[in-house]
Design a protein around this motif. Structure first.
Motif, PDB file in Angstrom:
ATOM      1  N   LYS A  99     -63.571 -47.977 -72.322  1.00 47.73           N
ATOM      2  CA  LYS A  99     -64.447 -48.800 -71.462  1.00 47.73           C
ATOM      3  C   LYS A  99     -64.969 -47.991 -70.285  1.00 47.73           C
ATOM      4  O   LYS A  99     -66.011 -48.304 -69.720  1.00 47.73           O
ATOM      5  CB  LYS A  99     -63.687 -50.033 -70.974  1.00 47.73           C
ATOM      6  CG  LYS A  99     -63.340 -50.987 -72.117  1.00 47.73           C
ATOM      7  CD  LYS A  99     -62.823 -52.317 -71.595  1.00 47.73           C
ATOM      8  CE  LYS A  99     -62.304 -53.163 -72.735  1.00 47.73           C
ATOM      9  NZ  LYS A  99     -61.075 -52.604 -73.365  1.00 47.73           N
ATOM     10  N   VAL A 139     -58.270 -39.446 -61.550  1.00 43.22           N
ATOM     11  CA  VAL A 139     -57.676 -38.492 -60.600  1.00 43.22           C
ATOM     12  C   VAL A 139     -57.051 -37.273 -61.294  1.00 43.22           C
ATOM     13  O   VAL A 139     -57.072 -36.159 -60.776  1.00 43.22           O
ATOM     14  CB  VAL A 139     -56.616 -39.222 -59.728  1.00 43.22           C
ATOM     15  CG1 VAL A 139     -55.420 -39.690 -60.559  1.00 43.22           C
ATOM     16  CG2 VAL A 139     -56.153 -38.389 -58.560  1.00 43.22           C
ATOM     17  N   VAL A 153     -55.956 -39.259 -77.104  1.00 44.36           N
ATOM     18  CA  VAL A 153     -56.875 -39.555 -75.994  1.00 44.36           C
ATOM     19  C   VAL A 153     -57.245 -38.262 -75.272  1.00 44.36           C
ATOM     20  O   VAL A 153     -56.527 -37.264 -75.347  1.00 44.36           O
ATOM     21  CB  VAL A 153     -56.252 -40.554 -74.983  1.00 44.36           C
ATOM     22  CG1 VAL A 153     -56.031 -41.910 -75.629  1.00 44.36           C
ATOM     23  CG2 VAL A 153     -54.960 -40.014 -74.364  1.00 44.36           C
ATOM     24  N   GLY A 197     -57.002 -37.417 -68.615  1.00 43.86           N
ATOM     25  CA  GLY A 197     -57.803 -37.323 -67.389  1.00 43.86           C
ATOM     26  C   GLY A 197     -59.088 -38.121 -67.440  1.00 43.86           C
ATOM     27  O   GLY A 197     -59.856 -38.112 -66.473  1.00 43.86           O
ATOM     28  N   LEU A 217     -60.317 -36.305 -80.269  1.00 41.99           N
ATOM     29  CA  LEU A 217     -60.556 -37.720 -80.575  1.00 41.99           C
ATOM     30  C   LEU A 217     -60.324 -38.006 -82.061  1.00 41.99           C
ATOM     31  O   LEU A 217     -59.694 -39.004 -82.417  1.00 41.99           O
ATOM     32  CB  LEU A 217     -61.991 -38.118 -80.194  1.00 41.99           C
ATOM     33  CG  LEU A 217     -62.293 -38.186 -78.693  1.00 41.99           C
ATOM     34  CD1 LEU A 217     -63.776 -38.484 -78.472  1.00 41.99           C
ATOM     35  CD2 LEU A 217     -61.438 -39.253 -78.022  1.00 41.99           C
ATOM     36  N   LEU A 229     -49.759 -41.656 -70.425  1.00 40.10           N
ATOM     37  CA  LEU A 229     -50.964 -42.440 -70.151  1.00 40.10           C
ATOM     38  C   LEU A 229     -51.124 -42.711 -68.662  1.00 40.10           C
ATOM     39  O   LEU A 229     -52.142 -43.227 -68.215  1.00 40.10           O
ATOM     40  CB  LEU A 229     -50.934 -43.773 -70.919  1.00 40.10           C
ATOM     41  CG  LEU A 229     -51.014 -43.678 -72.439  1.00 40.10           C
ATOM     42  CD1 LEU A 229     -51.146 -45.058 -73.064  1.00 40.10           C
ATOM     43  CD2 LEU A 229     -52.165 -42.787 -72.904  1.00 40.10           C
ATOM     44  N   HIS A 230     -50.096 -42.373 -67.887  1.00 41.40           N
ATOM     45  CA  HIS A 230     -50.168 -42.605 -66.427  1.00 41.40           C
ATOM     46  C   HIS A 230     -50.112 -41.229 -65.747  1.00 41.40           C
ATOM     47  O   HIS A 230     -50.951 -40.377 -66.026  1.00 41.40           O
ATOM     48  CB  HIS A 230     -49.009 -43.541 -66.058  1.00 41.40           C
ATOM     49  CG  HIS A 230     -49.048 -44.094 -64.666  1.00 41.40           C
ATOM     50  ND1 HIS A 230     -50.159 -44.070 -63.863  1.00 41.40           N
ATOM     51  CD2 HIS A 230     -48.075 -44.709 -63.919  1.00 41.40           C
ATOM     52  CE1 HIS A 230     -49.883 -44.636 -62.696  1.00 41.40           C
ATOM     53  NE2 HIS A 230     -48.619 -45.024 -62.699  1.00 41.40           N
ATOM     54  N   GLY A 231     -49.128 -40.972 -64.912  1.00 42.21           N
ATOM     55  CA  GLY A 231     -49.131 -39.757 -64.094  1.00 42.21           C
ATOM     56  C   GLY A 231     -49.013 -38.459 -64.857  1.00 42.21           C
ATOM     57  O   GLY A 231     -49.512 -37.410 -64.420  1.00 42.21           O
TER      58      GLY A 231
HETATM   59  N1  CMX Z   1     -59.792 -40.764 -74.656  1.00 39.20           N
HETATM   60  C1  CMX Z   1     -59.877 -41.358 -75.862  1.00 39.20           C
HETATM   61  N2  CMX Z   1     -59.814 -42.693 -76.017  1.00 39.20           N
HETATM   62  C2  CMX Z   1     -59.684 -43.434 -74.911  1.00 39.20           C
HETATM   63  C3  CMX Z   1     -59.648 -42.884 -73.633  1.00 39.20           C
HETATM   64  C4  CMX Z   1     -59.682 -41.476 -73.519  1.00 39.20           C
HETATM   65  N3  CMX Z   1     -59.561 -40.864 -72.354  1.00 39.20           N
HETATM   66  N4  CMX Z   1     -59.526 -43.884 -72.737  1.00 39.20           N
HETATM   67  C5  CMX Z   1     -59.483 -45.030 -73.429  1.00 39.20           C
HETATM   68  N5  CMX Z   1     -59.577 -44.762 -74.747  1.00 39.20           N
HETATM   69  C6  CMX Z   1     -59.487 -45.701 -75.860  1.00 39.20           C
HETATM   70  C7  CMX Z   1     -58.138 -46.415 -75.768  1.00 39.20           C
HETATM   71  O1  CMX Z   1     -57.088 -45.613 -76.328  1.00 39.20           O
HETATM   72  C8  CMX Z   1     -58.414 -47.665 -76.554  1.00 39.20           C
HETATM   73  O2  CMX Z   1     -58.377 -47.360 -77.933  1.00 39.20           O
HETATM   74  P1  CMX Z   1     -57.810 -48.407 -79.006  1.00 39.20           P
HETATM   75  O3  CMX Z   1     -58.735 -49.578 -78.927  1.00 39.20           O
HETATM   76  O4  CMX Z   1     -57.872 -47.658 -80.288  1.00 39.20           O
HETATM   77  O5  CMX Z   1     -56.416 -48.751 -78.576  1.00 39.20           O
HETATM   78  C9  CMX Z   1     -59.858 -47.969 -76.174  1.00 39.20           C
HETATM   79  O6  CMX Z   1     -60.434 -46.726 -75.721  1.00 39.20           O
HETATM   80  C10 CMX Z   1     -60.004 -48.993 -75.067  1.00 39.20           C
HETATM   81  O7  CMX Z   1     -59.229 -48.570 -73.965  1.00 39.20           O
HETATM   82  P2  CMX Z   1     -59.665 -48.940 -72.473  1.00 39.20           P
HETATM   83  O8  CMX Z   1     -59.653 -50.427 -72.349  1.00 39.20           O
HETATM   84  O9  CMX Z   1     -60.897 -48.237 -72.100  1.00 39.20           O
HETATM   85  O10 CMX Z   1     -58.500 -48.283 -71.621  1.00 39.20           O
HETATM   86  P3  CMX Z   1     -57.070 -48.879 -71.283  1.00 39.20           P
HETATM   87  O11 CMX Z   1     -57.214 -49.750 -70.085  1.00 39.20           O
HETATM   88  O12 CMX Z   1     -56.431 -49.477 -72.467  1.00 39.20           O
HETATM   89  O13 CMX Z   1     -56.249 -47.564 -70.920  1.00 39.20           O
HETATM   90  C11 CMX Z   1     -55.944 -45.422 -69.928  1.00 39.20           C
HETATM   91  C12 CMX Z   1     -56.477 -46.856 -69.730  1.00 39.20           C
HETATM   92  C13 CMX Z   1     -56.004 -44.697 -68.586  1.00 39.20           C
HETATM   93  C14 CMX Z   1     -54.476 -45.512 -70.371  1.00 39.20           C
HETATM   94  C15 CMX Z   1     -56.822 -44.715 -70.990  1.00 39.20           C
HETATM   95  O14 CMX Z   1     -58.138 -44.588 -70.522  1.00 39.20           O
HETATM   96  C16 CMX Z   1     -56.267 -43.350 -71.381  1.00 39.20           C
HETATM   97  O15 CMX Z   1     -55.406 -43.286 -72.270  1.00 39.20           O
HETATM   98  N6  CMX Z   1     -56.752 -42.242 -70.715  1.00 39.20           N
HETATM   99  C17 CMX Z   1     -56.228 -40.911 -70.979  1.00 39.20           C
HETATM  100  C18 CMX Z   1     -54.899 -40.728 -70.261  1.00 39.20           C
HETATM  101  C19 CMX Z   1     -55.096 -40.628 -68.779  1.00 39.20           C
HETATM  102  O16 CMX Z   1     -55.934 -39.897 -68.277  1.00 39.20           O
HETATM  103  N7  CMX Z   1     -54.265 -41.380 -68.029  1.00 39.20           N
HETATM  104  C20 CMX Z   1     -54.250 -41.302 -66.554  1.00 39.20           C
HETATM  105  C21 CMX Z   1     -54.834 -42.539 -65.871  1.00 39.20           C
HETATM  106  C22 CMX Z   1     -54.747 -42.421 -64.388  1.00 39.20           C
HETATM  107  C23 CMX Z   1     -53.307 -42.477 -63.953  1.00 39.20           C
HETATM  108  O17 CMX Z   1     -52.671 -43.534 -64.098  1.00 39.20           O
HETATM  109  O18 CMX Z   1     -52.765 -41.441 -63.524  1.00 39.20           O
END
Ligand code: CMX
Length: 444
Positions: free
Chosen positions: A366, A372, A312, A315, A307, A270-272
């Motif tokens: 959200k 990135v 998720v 990116g 989905l 979920l991060h890097g």
């Molecule tokens: N795809 C599908 N669902 C997503 C999503 C995505 N890219 N991003 C958020 N959601 C979902 C969450 O899983 C969450 O679902 P639940 O309510 O079922 O748990 C819901 O939307 C609300 O999440 P959010 O408040 O929008 O996002 P968070 O702050 O909880 O999480 C992040 C942020 C980055 C972990 C999330 O957007 C994600 O998992 N993205 C995909 C992984 C990713 O690209 N990570 C890299 C981030 C940048 C970095 O740190 O390098």
């Protein structure tokens, strides 16, 4: 003593009274409140950390020491004939808040070179690890192994550390550690993917140039390295890698212990790790299409399939950002300039055209826009770095600049050991029932 350290000392001495004034005269002022969903939901939006190294605005994106990405790239001194700044000059900016002159940046280039010796036991250790070990595990292990060299830990053992001088020992570790990272990372790459055909460092090159050289990738990969490390350096204090590094350092753990921990956090998908996941995900559905570039319709299907299977879209989305990540845009602009016709770039662009609408329609994320990690693999792939499980190590080198600048300042300002308070679920239920004047909770 280098001018970087002298400038930093002046900045530290100027800054300390500001912190003392805030604590002494305004220590009980509230700057926010915590809701039940924030307490349960990963403290999203809770203002509980202070840093001046970078600030992330949800709509504008990151500013490093007050400068946007474009300003950083424009204002910082660059190697002769190059388009991206010295990483060393960028570190000067992160540490001091000042844009260095070219002379000052070059002084840091020399300083890094002097400190860049990697002890041979690190290579021995890496050589003994199983070949299939993830490169992030190798990277973190190598950093941890070098803890043996910590100037801070040694000084602590000898009783030399106090609240006022501890930053100077941290500074020594931070500069030593950063200057060694390119060689450690390139060694891991060549050991794992190039049959151990190691390329020795070239002391005539700067941080980015030497990294490209040791990776064995020709021009303009040095430019890519400079851009990539700067873009990934810092994203204020609350993200997992920065916060972990800060948390561990708050126990007076040295830079090696703290960074290794932060790198472990960065290694989470979920991060890097999302940057390798993006490529893996794209390759996977291309494979399902027999290697063909998918049409927009097929792409939409692939996004929905992901989905609907409860995963998720890597990116996309962000915990703080609410618009397209300017780090994504910076890399996209690079691609538009240098590799506009690249197939993978065009595919990632197509994703940009379809994913936000789908995420909006799905209604959970959200922030439906790319972060990135959505774009970074494209550039690496184009220049021949196709082993995408290595991408997070590149992120890790960059991220080290920011998190290590942060913990230098943590020590300079004497931040205490971090220790937030938790409550039990029963306490939360009690609090909400009291605040609504009823003892009966709504049942689900
Ligand atoms: N795809 C599908 N669902 C997503 C999503 C995505 N890219 N991003 C958020 N959601 C979902 C969450 O899983 C969450 O679902 P639940 O309510 O079922 O748990 C819901 O939307 C609300 O999440 P959010 O408040 O929008 O996002 P968070 O702050 O909880 O999480 C992040 C942020 C980055 C972990 C999330 O957007 C994600 O998992 N993205 C995909 C992984 C990713 O690209 N990570 C890299 C981030 C940048 C970095 O740190 O390098």
């Amino acid at each position: 003593m280098s001018s970087l350290k002298e400038v930093l000392r002046t900045k530290v001495e100027e800054h300390r009274p500001r912190m003392t004034n805030l604590l002494k005269n305004y220590g009980d002022r509230k700057i926010g409140e915590v809701t039940v969903s924030q307490a349960i939901g990963g403290m999203r939006g809770v203002k509980g950390l202070v840093t001046d190294i970078s600030y992330l605005d949800p709509y504008e994106g990151i500013r490093f020491r007050g400068y946007t990405i474009n300003e950083v790239m424009e204002k910082l001194p660059k190697p002769d004939g190059k388009g991206y700044p010295f990483v060393e000059g960028f570190m000067y900016l992160l540490l001091t808040g000042e844009i260095p002159t070219k002379e000052q940046a070059l002084e840091v280039v020399e300083e890094f070179k002097k400190r860049s010796y990697v002890p041979s036991y690190v290579f021995d250790l890496l050589n003994t690890m199983p070949k299939e070990t993830h490169p992030m595990t190798m990277f973190s292990t190598a950093i941890l192994a070098m803890q043996n060299e910590s100037v801070f830990a040694n000084a602590y053992k000898m009783g030399l550390i106090n609240k006022f001088n501890s930053w100077e020992y941290m500074y020594e570790d931070v500069l030593n550690l950063i200057s060694r990272l390119p060689e450690v990372a390139a060694y891991i790459y060549r050991l794992k993917y190039k049959n151990g055909d190691i390329i020795k460092p070239d002391k005539n090159l700067d941080f980015g140039g030497n990294f490209a050289h040791m990776m064995g990738i020709g021009d303009p990969y040095d430019e890519v390295a400079r851009m990539y490390f700067i873009l990934h350096s810092d994203h204020e204090s609350g993200n997992v890698s920065a916060h972990t590094t800060h948390l561990v350092a708050s126990a007076l753990s040295d830079a090696y212990l703290s960074l290794s921990a932060g790198i472990n956090g960065l290694a989470g998908p979920l991060h890097g790790l999302a940057n390798q996941e993006v490529l893996g995900w794209i390759q996977n559905f291309m494979k399902q299409l027999g290697g063909k570039v998918p049409t927009e319709e097929k792409l939409k299907d692939a996004v929905w399939d992901t989905l609907n299977s409860g995963q998720v879209i890597p990116g996309y989305g962000h915990a703080v950002l609410r618009k397209t990540d300017p780090r994504y845009t910076a890399q996209r602009e690079y691609c538009l300039k240098y590799l506009p016709n690249d197939e993978l770039f065009q595919l990632v662009s197509k994703l940009y055209a379809v994913v936000p609408d789908i995420l909006r329609e799905a209604g959970k994320a959200k922030n439906p826009f790319p972060n990135v990690d959505a774009q970074s693999g494209v550039i690496q792939w184009y220049y021949g770095l196709k082993e995408y499980d290595f991408y997070t190590v590149l992120f890790g080198i960059g991220r080290s600049l920011g998190v290590l600048a942060n913990i230098t300042w943590d020590r300079a300002l004497g931040y205490p050991i971090e220790r937030p308070k938790s409550v039990t679920t029963g306490m939360l239920e009690e609090m909400v029932s009291q605040s609504f004047g009823t003892t009966t909770l709504v049942s689900v």
